[in-house]
Write an enzyme that holds these catalytic residues in place. Structure first.
Site, mmCIF file in Angstrom:
data_model
loop_
_atom_site.group_PDB
_atom_site.id
_atom_site.type_symbol
_atom_site.label_atom_id
_atom_site.label_comp_id
_atom_site.label_asym_id
_atom_site.label_seq_id
_atom_site.Cartn_x
_atom_site.Cartn_y
_atom_site.Cartn_z
ATOM 1 N N ARG A 188 0.811 -1.212 0.000
ATOM 2 C CA ARG A 188 0.000 0.000 0.000
ATOM 3 C C ARG A 188 0.850 1.271 0.000
ATOM 4 O O ARG A 188 0.637 2.168 -0.807
ATOM 5 C CB ARG A 188 -0.940 -0.002 1.210
ATOM 6 C CG ARG A 188 -2.084 -1.009 1.107
ATOM 7 C CD ARG A 188 -3.045 -0.605 -0.002
ATOM 8 N NE ARG A 188 -4.209 -1.463 -0.080
ATOM 9 C CZ ARG A 188 -5.357 -1.247 0.542
ATOM 10 N NH1 ARG A 188 -5.477 -0.206 1.346
ATOM 11 N NH2 ARG A 188 -6.372 -2.066 0.387
ATOM 12 N N ASP B 284 -15.096 9.532 11.178
ATOM 13 C CA ASP B 284 -14.080 8.582 10.737
ATOM 14 C C ASP B 284 -12.788 9.358 10.509
ATOM 15 O O ASP B 284 -12.797 10.585 10.354
ATOM 16 C CB ASP B 284 -14.524 7.869 9.457
ATOM 17 C CG ASP B 284 -13.831 6.525 9.289
ATOM 18 O OD1 ASP B 284 -14.430 5.494 9.678
ATOM 19 O OD2 ASP B 284 -12.692 6.483 8.785
#
Length: 293
Positions: free
Chosen positions: A47, A155
């Protein structure tokens, strides 16, 4: 919820040394509370390696320099790369059954009498949990928009928060336990175009904000219900304990905290919480029945 990402089939060929991984883990822990285990190294290399290449850098160490410089946009990329979002509408249906049968009725009655009512979806990911809460509320109180009743969804990942704010979803991920619950969220109209739109009545009840759970919370007032499910399992035990205690502090006496199916609170009474069902807790009142200070 936002959870640690799963490995990608497209791996980076950049070397990730022990020192690189240790530095990345320190940054993730200090900035966002994430606990990265050594088994996550392939994930990290895949990633974050994309970001190293995108910036034209030669190493993960150089990339860490950029992140630690405080460059906000790259910090966003960093946390987005380390997290993925696994959620769907009315996930863990037993919680919503309890919500509608036991938790919401007295709360809604108090709202009808003028009480301020707030619910919090902490780690809301792309918004399905928050909109499910709104669907349950409107099923029991169609007049909810006229009450002092709102849902907060938070979030750390700005990418998924944008999806939540838009309220537009690919039909392939619009999975529901029953058709009736699907109708609550999207109404009877079939999809128009490629995406399905959440009913405006639900969107009117929900506000989405970015929030890092391990940093100070710019929150005023207490909550009647907090959902924080399948989020803290990615924190270490001390961080988990601190977070449970902070949630307890912002709950009204008698208010509810619902957590994930694989999560437990050790010694909840020490935090002023009483077990009240499957992965469900209530903030206790004092022995005299008065609210704790």
């Amino acid at each position: 919820m936002t959870t640690l990402a799963r490995p990608s089939t497209s791996d980076s060929d950049l070397p990730l040394t022990e020192a690189d991984f240790a530095r990345i883990a320190r940054i993730a822990k200090a900035g966002w509370g994430l606990s990265l285990e050594s088994a996550k190294r392939p994930l990290i290399r895949s990633r974050l390696g994309r970001r190293v290449k995108a910036l034209g850098l030669a190493s993960f160490d150089a990339y860490c320099d950029v992140v630690e410089s405080g460059e906000a946009q790259e910090s966003d990329h960093f946390i987005t790369a380390l997290t993925t979002n696994v959620t769907h509408f009315y996930r863990e249906a037993h919680h919503f059954e309890m919500l509608e049968s036991q938790i919401l009725p007295p709360i809604l009655q108090a709202a009808r009498q003028g009480k301020r009512v707030r619910l919090w979806s902490a780690g809301c990911s792309s918004g399905q949990e928050a909109y499910s809460l709104a669907g349950s509320i409107l099923a029991l109180a169609p007049e909810a928009a006229r009450l002092d009743l709102r849902i907060l969804g938070t979030d750390i990942d700005p990418t998924v928060l944008q999806i939540a704010q838009d309220g537009l979803y690919d039909p392939k991920i619009c999975l529901f336990p029953t058709p009736a619950l699907e109708e609550r969220v999207f109404g009877r109209a079939p999809p128009t175009g490629a995406l399905r739109a959440v009913r405006p009545e639900l969107k009117a009840l929900v506000t989405f904000r970015r929030l890092n759970l391990v940093k100070p919370w710019p929150i005023s007032g207490r909550f009647d219900v907090i959902f924080c499910r399948n989020v803290v399992i990615y924190f270490d035990k001390p961080t988990q304990r601190q977070l449970w205690a902070r949630f307890a502090e912002v709950l009204h006496p008698g208010a509810w905290l619902l957590i994930g199916h694989s999560e437990r609170i050790a010694d909840p009474q020490d935090l002023g919480l009483d077990p009240a069902g499957i992965t469900t807790y209530r903030r206790a009142a004092t022995p005299s029945g008065k609210a704790p200070s």
